[in-house]
Design an enzyme around this catalytic site. Structure first.
Site, PDB file in Angstrom:
ATOM      1  CD  GLU A   1       4.420   5.602   3.578  1.00  0.00           C
ATOM      2  OE1 GLU A   1       5.243   6.465   3.263  1.00  0.00           O
ATOM      3  OE2 GLU A   1       4.723   4.579   3.615  1.00  0.00           O
TER       4      GLU A   1
ATOM      5  CB  CYS B   1       4.696   5.287  -3.005  1.00  0.00           C
ATOM      6  SG  CYS B   1       3.480   4.318  -2.557  1.00  0.00           S
TER       7      CYS B   1
ATOM      8  CG  HIS C   1       4.443   0.647   0.191  1.00  0.00           C
ATOM      9  ND1 HIS C   1       4.530   1.498  -0.505  1.00  0.00           N
ATOM     10  CD2 HIS C   1       4.662  -0.757  -0.344  1.00  0.00           C
ATOM     11  CE1 HIS C   1       4.704   0.984  -1.785  1.00  0.00           C
ATOM     12  NE2 HIS C   1       4.961  -0.342  -1.618  1.00  0.00           N
TER      13      HIS C   1
END
Length: 159
Positions: A58, A86, A56
């Site tokens: 991040e 998330c 992802h």
């Protein structure tokens, strides 16, 4: 109207998310990590091109920032992410010890376009035996040996 540093970094995260979609590279997510007003790392979501479900935006930005700064602790850094993280990314942000997080889109916005993580939050509330993923504990006594060695090690790097 003057653009603040915060807005500049957030716009960069948003631009990464837009570019990722335009180039067909994956999900509409971007993240920028900053230390002392300087960009340390930036990444879009890389799940599809890397075949890595943990890539992802991040997490990818955290990995890059740690490499750039040669540390596993991002204390003193802030993250700007185009969407509320998330559960995995939020956990990574806490583990990386980032000082502050800024986000743009909400998790409800993400859910509305098919990125709904609510089932993970729901699963975490359930006892293990009731979760959708079958979970089996085994060989605990054997595994505890490594924990005991870690506990007794006087030359370890705590993190």
């Amino acid at each position: 109207m003057e653009i603040t540093q915060h807005e500049k970094f957030m716009q960069m995260a948003i631009d990464l998310s837009v570019k990722n979609v335009q180039e067909g590279l994956g999900g509409p997510f971007g993240a920028v990590i900053v230390k002392n007003g300087e960009i340390v790392a930036a990444s879009a979501n890389k799940v599809v091109p890397t075949n890595d479900p943990t890539a992802h935006a991040e997490v990818s930005a955290i990995r890059l920032a740690c490499q750039q700064l040669n540390t596993f602790s991002l204390e003193g850094c802030e993250i700007y992410t185009s969407c509320e993280p998330c559960p995995m990314c939020l956990g990574a942000i806490y583990w990386a010890r980032l000082d502050k997080m800024y986000y743009a889109n909400t998790k409800a916005d993400a859910a509305a376009i098919g990125f709904d993580d609510h089932f993970i939050y729901d699963e975490l509330e359930l006892p293990m035996a009731q979760r959708k993923l079958p979970i089996v504990q085994m060989l605990r006594d054997e595994a505890l040996k490594a924990f005991k060695q870690w506990e007794e090690n006087t030359d370890k790097t705590e993190y």
